[in-house]
Design an enzyme around this catalytic site. Structure first.
Site, PDB file in Angstrom:
ATOM      1  N   ASP A  10      -4.447  -7.239   5.238  1.00  0.00           N
ATOM      2  CA  ASP A  10      -3.671  -8.187   5.242  1.00  0.00           C
ATOM      3  C   ASP A  10      -3.752  -9.273   5.573  1.00  0.00           C
ATOM      4  OD1 ASP A  10      -3.132  -5.671   6.331  1.00  0.00           O
ATOM      5  OD2 ASP A  10      -1.646  -6.164   6.352  1.00  0.00           O
TER       6      ASP A  10
ATOM      7  N   HIS B 151      -6.950  -7.955  14.116  1.00  0.00           N
ATOM      8  CA  HIS B 151      -7.282  -6.889  13.138  1.00  0.00           C
ATOM      9  C   HIS B 151      -7.916  -6.976  11.662  1.00  0.00           C
ATOM     10  CE1 HIS B 151      -5.549  -3.037  11.439  1.00  0.00           C
ATOM     11  NE2 HIS B 151      -3.894  -3.301  11.457  1.00  0.00           N
TER      12      HIS B 151
ATOM     13  N   GLU C 102      -7.450  -4.877   9.068  1.00  0.00           N
ATOM     14  CA  GLU C 102      -7.427  -4.263   7.822  1.00  0.00           C
ATOM     15  C   GLU C 102      -7.022  -5.441   6.828  1.00  0.00           C
ATOM     16  OE1 GLU C 102      -3.436  -1.750   8.780  1.00  0.00           O
ATOM     17  OE2 GLU C 102      -3.899  -1.629   6.117  1.00  0.00           O
TER      18      GLU C 102
ATOM     19  N   HIS D  30       2.993 -10.292  10.986  1.00  0.00           N
ATOM     20  CA  HIS D  30       4.012 -10.165  10.081  1.00  0.00           C
ATOM     21  C   HIS D  30       5.457 -10.752  10.080  1.00  0.00           C
ATOM     22  CE1 HIS D  30       1.212  -7.505   7.076  1.00  0.00           C
ATOM     23  NE2 HIS D  30       0.974  -6.897   8.272  1.00  0.00           N
TER      24      HIS D  30
ATOM     25  N   TYR E   5       9.060  -1.112  10.256  1.00  0.00           N
ATOM     26  CA  TYR E   5       8.021  -1.024  10.729  1.00  0.00           C
ATOM     27  C   TYR E   5       7.661  -0.145  11.676  1.00  0.00           C
ATOM     28  CZ  TYR E   5       4.094  -4.028  10.763  1.00  0.00           C
ATOM     29  OH  TYR E   5       2.649  -4.387  10.345  1.00  0.00           O
TER      30      TYR E   5
ATOM     31  N   HIS F 173      -2.639  -0.427  15.499  1.00  0.00           N
ATOM     32  CA  HIS F 173      -2.555   0.661  14.659  1.00  0.00           C
ATOM     33  C   HIS F 173      -3.800   0.919  14.113  1.00  0.00           C
ATOM     34  CE1 HIS F 173      -2.136  -0.140  10.250  1.00  0.00           C
ATOM     35  NE2 HIS F 173      -1.997  -0.993  10.936  1.00  0.00           N
TER      36      HIS F 173
ATOM     37  N   ASP G 163       0.021  -6.726  14.139  1.00  0.00           N
ATOM     38  CA  ASP G 163       0.897  -5.659  13.635  1.00  0.00           C
ATOM     39  C   ASP G 163       1.674  -5.350  14.732  1.00  0.00           C
ATOM     40  OD1 ASP G 163      -0.311  -5.713  10.644  1.00  0.00           O
ATOM     41  OD2 ASP G 163      -0.976  -3.582  11.358  1.00  0.00           O
TER      42      ASP G 163
ATOM     43  N   HIS H 295       1.217  -1.388  -0.299  1.00  0.00           N
ATOM     44  CA  HIS H 295       0.008   0.150   0.072  1.00  0.00           C
ATOM     45  C   HIS H 295       0.860   1.002  -0.621  1.00  0.00           C
ATOM     46  CE1 HIS H 295       0.674   0.376   4.316  1.00  0.00           C
ATOM     47  NE2 HIS H 295      -0.775  -0.475   4.908  1.00  0.00           N
TER      48      HIS H 295
END
Ligand code: FEO
Length: 404
Positions: free
Chosen positions: A82, A78, A80, A229, A196, A145, A164, A24
């Protein structure tokens, strides 16, 4: 890859994305992984899913351990894209499972899926579920986040599943910190953590400190930190926590980053004697040319050093576009505890350096004034002025750094 057991009956079932470089808009030169985890207990539990185009990978990995139809609980730490966008693929295979998610996560997930087709339970900090021999405890981590974000703590196994947080964008055939350090290096792993943090978590330092304190207050013993990740921390989980604490407290190297762009090499020519002036005061200096460097790397370099000088030629009385883009990006990350200054070349009117200082003030960063502007091309005398400008900036960075 196949599923990898991270503790007895707990498996990594994620996907390795070796090919991604643009995440992204964030450059990921080492690729990434989408980690999710399967806990084999009386109630088989999946923690997170993966990016939608990697659904087949996680389904294959899960199927290598158990028939997905037997999954009883799906925890979404989370939402998001991904991590949650293959949820429908998982739920198609395990339609009777219950989804556990934060209240804000549920609200967000409703924008992606029709949740009325599934059983969804919202959880908050301190809530637990017992899945057999294990108790899973939830800890909301809003704005770490995203508003929905939460951690899941596996009490008996002492594993903290952190989505994350504590992650890194690293594609690797190894899953654990000790393995990765053996095949690459701790320096590379640490660099990925900083990268990161700088690009994603920089704005949230205060919350990070508070959340780490809360983890300690809650008495979580942690053997393993399992992020969504990159590498799983089983050898030195405390190391990444300390790194986060340091970064949240504003730790930086006593060094200077020169981040610039150039039209006809005049601003570039200024950067060299400036760096020599910085070096003359004993500070390391790294020079980053914006159009030759991914934005995320430039942000990381900014973040690593206590001081940063921004160099920009004036174009049409304002900042050069790539420098303006960098500063806009930086402003969104709300940097703190960094000393900044600006320099640049101009033809007739100037304006870039002035704009850079306006940006610094907007960001609340402490600037060293005045900046340095040179018309057309630096002369020998101008190079001397650049050297002194670098020296003076370095001295002020040394002084400023004493406060940390
Ligand atoms: Fe890796 Fe915030 O998603």
């Amino acid at each position: 890859m196949k599923a990898v057991e991270i503790k007895k009956d707990i498996y990594w079932v994620g996907a390795v994305d070796w090919a991604v470089r643009d995440f992204h808009g964030y450059e990921v030169p080492r690729g990434t992984t989408y980690n999710n985890y399967l806990i084999m207990d009386e109630e088989i539990t999946l923690i997170d899913t993966v990016k939608y185009d990697f659904a087949e990978h996680t389904i294959k990995n899960i199927t290598g351990v158990v028939d997905p139809a037997r999954i009883k609980n799906v925890i979404i730490n989370h939402i998001e894209n991904d991590h949650a966008t293959s949820l429908d693929r998982i739920m198609a295979l395990a339609p009777n499972s219950t989804i556990y998610i934060s209240e804000k996560g549920k609200k967000g997930l409703e924008r992606f899926f029709d949740l009325s087709q599934w059983t969804v339970k919202t959880v908050k900090t301190g809530d637990t579920i017992t899945i057999g021999q294990r108790t899973l405890e939830f800890l909301e981590t809003p704005m770490l986040h995203w508003p929905d974000s939460m951690f899941t703590y596996a009490r008996e196994d002492k594993i903290l599943f952190t989505q994350d947080a504590f992650g890194q964008h690293i594609a690797s055939s190894t899953r654990f910190d000790d393995e990765y350090v053996d095949c690459a290096s701790m320096a590379e792993l640490e660099d990925s953590v900083i990268d990161y943090y700088a690009n994603i978590l920089m704005p949230f330092g205060q919350m990070i400190k508070a959340k780490i304190a809360e983890i300690q207050t809650r008495g979580y013993e942690i053997d393993v930190i399992a992020p969504d990740h990159g590498i799983i921390w089983r050898n030195e989980p405390q190391k990444v926590v300390e790194m986060y604490q340091d970064m949240a407290n504003g730790k930086a190297r006593l060094s200077v980053a020169i981040i610039y762009d150039t039209m006809w090499q005049s601003t570039e020519r200024m950067s060299v004697p400036i760096s020599e002036g910085i070096k003359a005061e004993g500070l390391d200096c790294r020079i980053v040319k914006l159009r030759a460097t991914p934005m995320s790397v430039a942000i990381k370099e900014f973040w690593k050093s206590r001081g940063a000088l921004i160099g920009s030629p004036t174009l049409n009385n304002i900042l050069y576009p790539s420098v303006a883009e960098f500063l806009t990006h930086l402003r969104g990350l709300r940097p703190k505890n960094r000393l900044v200054g600006a320099f640049g070349s101009y033809g007739w009117g100037g304006g870039a350096v002035k704009e850079a200082y306006e940006e610094f003030k907007r960001m609340g960063l402490q600037p060293v004034e005045p900046g340095l502007q040179i018309p057309y091309r630096p002369s020998r005398a101008d190079e001397e002025a650049c050297f002194e400008f670098g020296r003076n900036f370095a001295r002020q960075v040394i002084e400023y750094h004493r406060g940390f």
